[in-house]
Design an enzyme around this catalytic site. Structure first.
Site, PDB file in Angstrom:
ATOM      1  N   GLU A 111      24.996  -2.193 -11.938  1.00 60.78           N
ATOM      2  CA  GLU A 111      26.179  -1.430 -11.552  1.00 60.78           C
ATOM      3  C   GLU A 111      26.069   0.041 -11.936  1.00 60.78           C
ATOM      4  OE1 GLU A 111      29.732  -3.276 -12.931  1.00 60.78           O
ATOM      5  OE2 GLU A 111      29.546  -4.918 -11.513  1.00 60.78           O
ATOM      6  N   HIS A 131      24.272  -7.217 -19.590  1.00 64.73           N
ATOM      7  CA  HIS A 131      24.359  -8.171 -18.484  1.00 64.73           C
ATOM      8  C   HIS A 131      24.239  -9.574 -19.053  1.00 64.73           C
ATOM      9  CE1 HIS A 131      23.158 -10.421 -14.835  1.00 64.73           C
ATOM     10  NE2 HIS A 131      23.807  -9.483 -14.181  1.00 64.73           N
TER      11      HIS A 131
END
Lengths: 379, 379
Positions: free
Chosen positions: A320, A265
């Site tokens: 996610e 990320h």
């Protein structure tokens, strides 16, 4: 007239000025002050008004968290059912092609809703509540209409997330499914000043209305650089098939130089606190669905292998990775994932609208002009 | 659960950081580089791709100027008719309440249009052209539908502005009227990085589509801090009634401490070049309508009186002073003024979309977190 100017130069005011320092993407520029969300990527922390995201998922629901963002008050049993869809919106959704993207349908529904409301300045928590309660019903209606099914009226006894699932599927969701999607809505509700939230604040800064702000934000979230690609996570986990195949699949994927979706990320260097919260909800379920058990198995193997291969800086799970199986697990088709993310983010967008309006100044940055100097039109 | 997961106890970095320098409203922050519009407030210059706005009004039309903004090419006879309105848009416009604000209707029409198109990334001049040609037809359709009239199909032989007037009124406009409104469209086409144009660029920066960007921009322009108040200029000029009453009215208004609408501008210290260009068009008309003769008379008196009362820094005419009488003179009702401004600005918005996409980086500023430090939920 300066020394360096050639004798036949245009008068000083006709020259374009020297460029000023330019901040591409406004990276590192502070464009707002906010008491809503705090993203601490180094430590893997996400706070809403000071409260840890894990605690909010554990002890709250999406309506309680939305209310916290709007008002600053923590009422863990705050109730917010989905709202009825005005006729003008239903007519519009029926007129859209069945192939229209759900994000386009949702953006349109919010725009029509705004055209049917009296949205006085300044925006209020009641406006935020009404819009946040409207959109799940509108998206569920579009999802049914495009399949040739009739939209379903809201059930005022259901809270927002189980209400959305009911209007989508026509039957009440089981408690575990509703709880998993509610947790997803809570972790998706707010995340500081991303591009869509910033869009909502810029629109609000002109004293425009909350529907204009949220329609703009949906448009920004639609972009793949922002909305992400949870669909690909689903495809990868689906490919693995069963927990015992996880280790071989992870090693083969990395050996082929392919990317493991759902890891790494931009902001979070530590474990994404949203992924952690979603995993905790998943693990606490009495009857874990197979897809969730598989996702947990894949994650464990992937983290172990990534740490083994890159001991200095292993990739960590991002939101996610769990968002995708949760969304699929509750019965959403992948093309509804981005619009469902948008529903969750309504709480944050509308809270930022309220915050921007409360101490407003029009957001109007400058540009450097890099085009041709003043010139005559061709003869 | 992995070793690398942060411990539950708050680590040292759990304190929220010291705030960084904050730029309210992003004033003075350069957020883009643009070759499209250059606003030189000190000298009263406005350039589109280097060409003076006065020259563009004198020698071009709105389609030629829009094409210049999109492509950089100057083709003074570039033709752009209005486009047909898809059925889904007409159905939506018919479903809106007749009391809906025209800006809400236009934002909605653009959103529905986007849902009916395949808008691949990157955005293209063809997409810009199609959207700019669609919106006038949509606004004209809404203006007729709300009066119980049928929408009128585009006439492919008419250029965009006379085409819009034809679809609005059902009869061709006379040449002077069409020329006056075309000049208004040219001066309104582009004005650097204002809040709505910036909104379009932020949305585009996520790789979203051109309809999302323009729907967001319309939402931003809707705000009264951005869209302005041309209606009030109309009311003032209407109050004056006749040229011979102008001087007495101007002196009485100033003596009462009231504001003269249409004078003074945040950026322009010199005479607003857009007002100058609109006045030139007005003065060159063979048959000046009464309202235009009156506006010119009021301006002359007002500038003389303002210079007499404030010789050190007299207020200068701004674009709204001429925009308002032009819009009313061509038969638009005041509640259509903001949406008509939005039609004109389509060229600039979509050109900025193309420019942003051509060297894109996601626009994502930071925020200072000013909320409570990390804390436990109440028991």
């Amino acid at each position: 007239m300066t020394d360096s100017m050639p004798p036949d130069a245009a008068p000083p005011e006709a020259a374009t000025p020297a460029p000023r320092p330019y901040s591409p993407g406004l990276e590192g520029v502070v464009a707002a002050e906010t008491a809503l969300g705090y993203v601490d990527g180094a430590a893997g922390r996400l706070l809403y008004r000071g409260y840890r995201i894990g605690d909010l998922v554990e002890r709250g629901t999406y309506p309680a968290v939305a209310n916290l963002l709007w008002t600053g008050e923590w009422e863990p049993h705050h109730h917010l059912p989905t709202a009825a869809v005005p006729d003008a919106v239903l007519t519009t959704l029926r007129a859209l092609p069945s192939t229209a993207k759900p994000m386009d349908a949702l953006r349109t529904a919010v725009s029509v809703w705004g055209a049917t409301q009296k949205l006085e300045w300044p925006p209020t928590p009641e406006q935020a509540r009404a819009l946040t309660a409207f959109s799940p019903s509108a998206l569920a209606a579009f999802a049914r209409i495009r399949q040739g099914l009739e939209p379903i009226e809201p059930d005022p006894d259901l809270d927002l997330v189980p209400g959305f699932l009911y209007q989508l599927n026509g039957t009440p969701a089981d408690a575990g499914t509703a709880r998993a999607l509610d947790a997803y809505f809570v972790v998706g509700a707010e995340h500081g000043l991303n591009a869509s939230t910033f869009t909502a604040r810029v629109i609000t800064s002109t004293r425009s209305d909350i529907a204009s702000a949220v329609a703009g934000a949906i448009g920004a979230l639609k972009g793949p650089l922002h909305g992400g690609a949870p669909t690909e996570v689903v495809e990868q986990i689906h490919t693995v098939g069963s927990p015992e195949r996880a280790e071989a699949w992870v090693r083969e994927t990395i050996a082929r130089g392919e990317r493991l979706m759902g890891f790494g990320h931009r902001v979070y260097r530590a474990y994404d606190p949203r992924a952690k919260a979603l995993r905790q909800v998943a693990e606490s379920m009495d009857h874990k669905p197979d897809w969730l058990a598989l996702a947990i198995a894949v994650e464990d193997v992937a983290l172990r292998v990534l740490a083994e291969l890159h001991p200095d800086r292993p990739l960590k799970t991002n939101v996610e990775f769990y968002a995708a199986p949760v969304l699929q697990g509750v019965g959403l088709t992948p093309d509804l994932f981005p619009a469902t993310f948008a529903l969750a983010r309504h709480a944050g967008w509308t809270a930022h609208v309220l915050e921007q309006a409360a101490s407003n100044r029009i957001i109007r940055p400058d540009a450097n002009y890099t085009g041709p100097a003043e010139r005559d039109l061709p003869a």
